[in-house]
Scaffold this active site. Sequence first.
Site, PDB file in Angstrom:
ATOM      1  N   VAL A  78     -35.868 -47.548 -48.303  1.00 14.08           N
ATOM      2  CA  VAL A  78     -36.938 -46.598 -48.553  1.00 14.08           C
ATOM      3  C   VAL A  78     -37.691 -47.001 -49.816  1.00 14.08           C
ATOM      4  CG1 VAL A  78     -37.474 -44.166 -48.979  1.00 14.08           C
ATOM      5  CG2 VAL A  78     -35.507 -44.764 -47.565  1.00 14.08           C
ATOM      6  N   CYS A  79     -39.015 -46.809 -49.811  1.00 14.86           N
ATOM      7  CA  CYS A  79     -39.818 -46.960 -51.029  1.00 14.86           C
ATOM      8  C   CYS A  79     -40.869 -45.854 -51.026  1.00 14.86           C
ATOM      9  CB  CYS A  79     -40.436 -48.353 -51.125  1.00 14.86           C
ATOM     10  SG  CYS A  79     -41.671 -48.712 -49.868  1.00 14.86           S
ATOM     11  N   ALA A  80     -41.973 -46.051 -51.730  1.00 11.42           N
ATOM     12  CA  ALA A  80     -42.992 -45.001 -51.794  1.00 11.42           C
ATOM     13  C   ALA A  80     -43.789 -44.900 -50.499  1.00 11.42           C
ATOM     14  CB  ALA A  80     -43.926 -45.242 -52.971  1.00 11.42           C
TER      15      ALA A  80
END
Length: 203
Positions: A78-80
């Site tokens: 997961v990231c932004a």
Amino acid sequence: MSTPIGPAIPTDPTTAPTTATTAQAAARLGEFTVVDVRSAGEYAGGHLPGAHNVPLERLDEAADALAAAAARGPLLLVCASGNRSAKGCARLAARGVEAATLEGGTSAWAAAGHPVERPAGTRAPWPMDRQVRLAAGSLVAAGFLAGRFWRPAHWLSGAIGAGLVFSGVTNTCGMAAVLARLPHNRPDEDAVPFEETLARLAA
């Protein structure tokens, strides 16, 4: 095109990473080992429940621990927005480690009304891509304005432009790596140490 998540995740690094929508991730959250590849500051500003923080630039250090976690069950990176996590999936796939990426990242997750965890009183820094745009744009503008009074200053704008071209061609970002080291992007005193995160992933 991305491949919707299913029972199997392809390990061929030449294929697009497997993706999970926010609805799919929410329904299967208990099955995933969730790994947030943003900077420590971004992570502290709000992350998926139970997510471990392994910044993208330290992913290679965590490869063995992540392989151990993947052997127990599926990994979700997961990231932004999904860009950095997709890069992380590709890097892990090259090592034979299977992982999926969350489509739209934490931004889509929060927008869909799913819960995020954050320490009380923590102020979320801007997502790294926004920080990069601000820094690059400011340097280009500074080079342009300074160049009106001292002509060689125009080279600053040219250097930033060349750096952005290189970043696009290689799918890397040196400016993001530098910005990640700034105090507002680094972990606070209460953050879980990186070595402890690796131990938790490997356990």
